[in-house]
Design an enzyme around this catalytic site. Structure first.
Site, PDB file in Angstrom:
ATOM      1  N   ASP A  82       0.706  -1.055   0.167  1.00 38.20           N
ATOM      2  CA  ASP A  82      -0.223   0.083  -0.058  1.00 38.20           C
ATOM      3  C   ASP A  82       0.884   1.402   0.039  1.00 38.20           C
ATOM      4  O   ASP A  82       0.335   2.339  -0.550  1.00 38.20           O
ATOM      5  CB  ASP A  82      -0.877   0.067   1.199  1.00 38.20           C
ATOM      6  CG  ASP A  82      -2.044  -1.179   1.127  1.00 38.20           C
ATOM      7  OD1 ASP A  82      -2.602  -1.434   0.190  1.00 38.20           O
ATOM      8  OD2 ASP A  82      -2.035  -1.972   1.980  1.00 38.20           O
ATOM      9  N   ASP A 179       1.950  -1.749  13.069  1.00 37.32           N
ATOM     10  CA  ASP A 179       2.464  -1.480  11.772  1.00 37.32           C
ATOM     11  C   ASP A 179       3.877  -1.159  11.607  1.00 37.32           C
ATOM     12  O   ASP A 179       4.591  -1.764  11.019  1.00 37.32           O
ATOM     13  CB  ASP A 179       1.450  -0.375  10.965  1.00 37.32           C
ATOM     14  CG  ASP A 179       1.502  -0.588   9.541  1.00 37.32           C
ATOM     15  OD1 ASP A 179       1.993  -1.385   8.993  1.00 37.32           O
ATOM     16  OD2 ASP A 179       0.637   0.339   8.935  1.00 37.32           O
TER      17      ASP A 179
END
Length: 363
Positions: A82, A179
């Site tokens: 992404d 993350d």
């Protein structure tokens, strides 16, 4: 994508010319091999000619799409995680001709470790939940079919004056920590997030700040003082090429409008504003989300949740059943806009999985 009622679809021309931006370092580092083995034969069969641009450094794709004459291609394809699509979207929005360029169809092929948008599109297309090569094959098949539709972007502005465009989500606290802290395990692929979750659970932190939002549906007891649309600039006043106005927002230095909701709690474990269904291939965070529903799906976890309850939520999120647990610490509200003001610059903020400095932000 399988057409749904009310959706308008365009179709890529045949033969089709695709610019493929590929990050060979993303995910487990197999993007180039996977593209050549899985995707290229399918595209050749579908009469899609490719120009492959391999990125060599951060911001390489951003500069390429910002400066390149893109008229020679019918679609821009991103084969990476992404993060590369985030670069591409923001590069396109930097162009003086962004209004026209943003109409060019974009395609994501999963080559990263998170692959949230690819998993979301696979979900919207009505396909079964799959990962790795199967997900890549499904996304390549969607590209071969050539159907494309619109996708929402969220405009974010920060206290230091940055303006960012985001297609996936903005986060602060636990989820963002997982993350970024798990970056060092990229070679593990999607397993990196499981390891990161367990590590962040061990040192569970609390973040202090104020969260405010404009709900999609006015909340009971909230006093509306005119519609948010009243801060729209008069039609035709924006200069050609100027970026779209943040019509629902007032400057960060001013208090939020009176018809917004201010969350009474000021201690959070995590705040996440997501606009797609998936946060990762195995995290179905917002099952109700669609590509262009005009909605930001805001989740926040209040302080006081136990490690066991938090782990249960994450395990349920794999199936999208986390809201069924009726966890008193978890809140979900569909919003049109939000603002987050951290009390101190602690913790990591992320936009589409990329780290941001911790500061007040609104979108």
């Amino acid at each position: 994508l399988s057409p749904r009622a009310g959706d308008s679809y365009g179709v890529l021309p045949r033969p089709c010319r695709a610019l493929v931006l590929l990050n060979p370092q993303s995910g487990t580092g197999r993007a180039l091999e996977d593209f050549q083995a899985v995707v290229q034969p399918m595209l050749a069969e579908a009469d899609i000619a490719t120009t492959v641009f391999v990125t060599e450094r951060p911001h390489h794709a951003y500069e390429k799409v910002r400066d390149e004459d893109l008229s020679q291609w019918d679609t821009v394809v991103v084969m990476a995680g992404d993060g590369l699509l985030y670069e591409v979207v923001n590069g396109l929005m930097e162009r003086p001709d962004w209004v026209d360029t943003m109409k060019k169809p974009l395609c994501i092929l999963p080559g990263g470790s998170g692959n949230a948008l690819a998993a979301s599109i696979n979900h919207y297309a009505g396909n079964d939940h799959v990962v790795k090569k199967k997900l890549l094959t499904n996304c390549a098949f969607i590209l071969c079919k050539g159907l494309h539709t619109q996708m929402d972007l969220v405009s974010l502005s920060t206290a230091s004056g940055k303006r960012l465009f985001s297609f996936l989500g903005f986060g602060w606290g636990f989820i963002s920590d997982v993350d970024i802290d798990s970056e060092k395990y990229r070679w593990l692929g999607n397993t990196r997030f499981t390891l990161g979750t367990l590590q962040c659970l061990a040192k569970l932190r609390v973040y202090r700040g104020r969260l405010s939002y404009l709900p999609v549906v006015p909340e009971q007891g909230a006093i509306a003082n005119g519609q948010a649309g009243s801060i729209l600039p008069p039609a035709g006043t924006e200069a050609a090429g100027a970026l779209p106005a943040d019509s629902l927002l007032v400057p960060l230095c001013q208090p939020v409008p009176a018809h917004w909701t201010v969350v009474p709690e000021e201690e959070f474990v995590s705040v996440y504003a997501i606009y797609q269904s998936h946060l990762g291939t195995n995290l179905l965070m917002a099952p109700a989300a669609r590509l262009h529903d005009g909605c930001i799906h805001l989740f926040y976890l209040k302080a006081g949740i136990s490690r066991v309850a938090l782990l249960k939520l994450f395990l349920a999120m794999a199936r999208g059943t986390h809201m069924d647990l009726n966890c008193p610490h978890l809140r979900y509200v569909p919003v049109r806009a939000f603002r987050l003001e951290p009390q101190t610059a602690t913790g990591i903020m992320t936009v589409d999985g990329e780290a941001l400095a911790c500061e007040p932000v609104q979108g």
